[in-house]
Write a protein that holds these residues in place. Structure first.
Motif, PDB file in Angstrom:
ATOM      1  N   PHE A 289      47.985  -4.603  16.177  1.00  0.00           N
ATOM      2  CA  PHE A 289      46.662  -4.478  15.564  1.00  0.00           C
ATOM      3  C   PHE A 289      46.680  -3.463  14.429  1.00  0.00           C
ATOM      4  N   GLU A 290      47.317  -2.316  14.638  1.00  0.00           N
ATOM      5  CA  GLU A 290      47.348  -1.279  13.600  1.00  0.00           C
ATOM      6  C   GLU A 290      48.083  -1.768  12.358  1.00  0.00           C
ATOM      7  N   ALA A 291      49.178  -2.506  12.548  1.00  0.00           N
ATOM      8  CA  ALA A 291      49.934  -3.022  11.402  1.00  0.00           C
ATOM      9  C   ALA A 291      49.106  -4.018  10.600  1.00  0.00           C
ATOM     10  N   VAL A 292      48.396  -4.912  11.282  1.00  0.00           N
ATOM     11  CA  VAL A 292      47.538  -5.868  10.576  1.00  0.00           C
ATOM     12  C   VAL A 292      46.411  -5.134   9.854  1.00  0.00           C
ATOM     13  N   ALA A 293      45.822  -4.133  10.512  1.00  0.00           N
ATOM     14  CA  ALA A 293      44.732  -3.374   9.902  1.00  0.00           C
ATOM     15  C   ALA A 293      45.214  -2.612   8.673  1.00  0.00           C
ATOM     16  N   ARG A 294      46.440  -2.104   8.727  1.00  0.00           N
ATOM     17  CA  ARG A 294      46.986  -1.340   7.603  1.00  0.00           C
ATOM     18  C   ARG A 294      47.276  -2.237   6.408  1.00  0.00           C
ATOM     19  N   HIS A 295      47.838  -3.403   6.664  1.00  0.00           N
ATOM     20  CA  HIS A 295      48.188  -4.320   5.575  1.00  0.00           C
ATOM     21  C   HIS A 295      47.038  -5.254   5.203  1.00  0.00           C
TER      22      HIS A 295
ATOM     23  N   LEU B 130      50.232  -1.199  24.725  1.00  0.00           N
ATOM     24  CA  LEU B 130      50.669  -0.449  23.547  1.00  0.00           C
ATOM     25  C   LEU B 130      51.163  -1.405  22.464  1.00  0.00           C
ATOM     26  N   ARG B 131      51.825  -2.484  22.874  1.00  0.00           N
ATOM     27  CA  ARG B 131      52.314  -3.465  21.908  1.00  0.00           C
ATOM     28  C   ARG B 131      51.153  -4.091  21.127  1.00  0.00           C
ATOM     29  N   GLN B 132      50.076  -4.432  21.838  1.00  0.00           N
ATOM     30  CA  GLN B 132      48.911  -5.008  21.171  1.00  0.00           C
ATOM     31  C   GLN B 132      48.315  -4.029  20.162  1.00  0.00           C
TER      32      GLN B 132
ATOM     33  N   LEU C 296      44.010  -8.683  22.246  1.00  0.00           N
ATOM     34  CA  LEU C 296      43.317  -7.401  22.127  1.00  0.00           C
ATOM     35  C   LEU C 296      41.818  -7.623  21.921  1.00  0.00           C
ATOM     36  N   GLU C 297      41.470  -8.632  21.122  1.00  0.00           N
ATOM     37  CA  GLU C 297      40.048  -8.941  20.930  1.00  0.00           C
ATOM     38  C   GLU C 297      39.404  -9.345  22.254  1.00  0.00           C
ATOM     39  N   GLY C 298      40.172 -10.033  23.102  1.00  0.00           N
ATOM     40  CA  GLY C 298      39.654 -10.374  24.415  1.00  0.00           C
ATOM     41  C   GLY C 298      39.352  -9.133  25.236  1.00  0.00           C
ATOM     42  N   HIS C 299      40.244  -8.138  25.178  1.00  0.00           N
ATOM     43  CA  HIS C 299      40.008  -6.886  25.900  1.00  0.00           C
ATOM     44  C   HIS C 299      38.825  -6.119  25.297  1.00  0.00           C
ATOM     45  N   ALA C 300      38.697  -6.177  23.973  1.00  0.00           N
ATOM     46  CA  ALA C 300      37.637  -5.427  23.293  1.00  0.00           C
ATOM     47  C   ALA C 300      36.283  -6.108  23.443  1.00  0.00           C
TER      48      ALA C 300
ATOM     49  N   VAL D 184      51.971 -12.509  16.149  1.00  0.00           N
ATOM     50  CA  VAL D 184      51.036 -11.452  15.748  1.00  0.00           C
ATOM     51  C   VAL D 184      49.602 -11.882  16.038  1.00  0.00           C
ATOM     52  N   SER D 185      49.270 -13.104  15.677  1.00  0.00           N
ATOM     53  CA  SER D 185      47.915 -13.609  15.918  1.00  0.00           C
ATOM     54  C   SER D 185      47.589 -13.615  17.408  1.00  0.00           C
ATOM     55  N   ALA D 186      48.577 -13.983  18.230  1.00  0.00           N
ATOM     56  CA  ALA D 186      48.354 -14.020  19.678  1.00  0.00           C
ATOM     57  C   ALA D 186      48.075 -12.624  20.229  1.00  0.00           C
ATOM     58  N   GLN D 187      48.812 -11.620  19.751  1.00  0.00           N
ATOM     59  CA  GLN D 187      48.590 -10.244  20.215  1.00  0.00           C
ATOM     60  C   GLN D 187      47.201  -9.753  19.811  1.00  0.00           C
ATOM     61  N   VAL D 188      46.773 -10.098  18.591  1.00  0.00           N
ATOM     62  CA  VAL D 188      45.448  -9.673  18.131  1.00  0.00           C
ATOM     63  C   VAL D 188      44.357 -10.370  18.937  1.00  0.00           C
ATOM     64  N   ARG D 189      44.538 -11.665  19.202  1.00  0.00           N
ATOM     65  CA  ARG D 189      43.543 -12.377  20.012  1.00  0.00           C
ATOM     66  C   ARG D 189      43.432 -11.782  21.412  1.00  0.00           C
TER      67      ARG D 189
END
Length: 316
Positions: A12-18, A6-8, A42-46, A35-40
């Motif tokens: 991701f949503e905050a970066v996408a919004r801004h 959920l944190r990821q 999530l990209e790994g999961h996606a 923030v970059s680490a959380q997005v990376r």
């Protein structure tokens, strides 16, 4: 995606919004590398990149555009679950998500502290934003309540006034117009002005105050910082047009004066705003009622000089 957290998704949503890693980090009170680490992760999961950078701008990829829709649905469901549980707990618990326009940070924290002192277990999620950011937070359900001077005209929003919010022309006490009575507008228009940026709440309020004569205002500097405008006015660089609430401290100390200009101050109000279809949790509903019932008194008290505020509290 089964291992995404959920944190990821929130990051991701905050970066996408801004469309900005730095602004998302500021909103979430994280470092930009975090923030970059959380997005990376999530990209790994996606299994696909979610953002791409073209020049200096960040954009969502096709995969990112698809995921952000699902993410907002997921986060919305989580928020609904939290609100439903909060209804069982009542006002004694749960998060209070409030965003306020930048002029409100001179007094609004005192109102939050007063409210939280009456209700145990409240978790404050408080953001100070410019107008564009605040409307974006409302639009994406990132805040329950917003406090602003100029509510959106959209029929999708409910805006209720709760306290006066005057705008005034300010000057250095050494300015030739300081202490003059009933100053004609023509006289003021001949002076240099240091103003907030176009599109800001303050600039829009200035449009209301000067009307068709706004084009005659001699804008010597346009500055995004209210504090910098105050410093420039105190230094004698020109006049300013600001919320009276943002200069209360300087007025008490005598560093700034309000000019007695015909037709001013501009009498606006503070509004508490929420989405029309928003189901407010008990804590948010209670805070809205607190503002409507006591907001004007609480704002006035928050702006009192410390000695007067202490005397008022002692007499209660």
């Amino acid at each position: 995606m089964r291992n995404a957290t959920l944190r990821q998704l929130k990051v991701f949503e905050a970066v996408a919004r801004h469309l900005s890693f730095s602004r998302a980090a500021e909103e979430l009170h994280l470092t930009q590398p975090a923030v970059s680490a959380q997005v990376r992760a999530l990209e790994g999961h996606a299994g696909a990149p979610l953002f791409e950078q073209l020049g200096k701008k960040v954009h969502l990829t096709a995969a990112g555009e698809q995921l952000v829709l699902s993410t907002r649905a997921i986060l919305g469901s989580v928020q609904e679950a939290e609100e439903a549980l909060a209804a069982f707990r009542g006002v004694r618990g749960g998060p209070l998500r409030v965003s306020v326009i930048s002029a409100g940070d001179y007094f609004f924290p005192r109102l939050l502290v007063e409210f939280a002192a009456r209700h145990a277990g409240i978790r404050l999620d408080f953001h100070v934003c410019n107008r564009e950011e605040l409307l974006d937070r409302l639009e994406h359900n990132a805040t329950d309540l917003a406090v602003m001077a100029r509510p959106p005209e959209s029929g999708d929003m409910v805006a209720e006034p709760f306290a006066p919010h005057p705008y005034v022309v300010i000057a250095s006490p050494r300015h030739p117009l300081a202490g003059k009575r009933r100053i004609p507008m023509d006289r003021v228009l001949g002076e240099p002005f240091i103003v907030r940026e176009r599109g800001s709440d303050t600039w829009n309020s200035m449009q209301d105050a000067f009307g068709e004569r706004l084009e005659q205002v001699h804008v010597s500097m346009e500055i995004k910082s209210t504090e910098t405008i105050k410093q420039a006015v105190m230094a004698g660089m020109g006049l300013g047009f600001l919320s009276a609430h943002t200069v209360s401290r300087e007025l008490r100390s005598g560093e700034i004066v309000v000019l007695d200009v015909r037709g001013l101050p501009l009498p606006l109000h503070w509004y508490v705003v929420h989405r029309r279809g928003k189901r407010l949790a008990p804590v948010a509903a209670a805070f809205r009622e607190f503002l409507l019932q006591e907001g004007a008194q609480q704002v006035a008290r928050a702006l009192e000089p410390p000695r007067k505020r202490a005397a008022t509290a002692a007499s209660r």
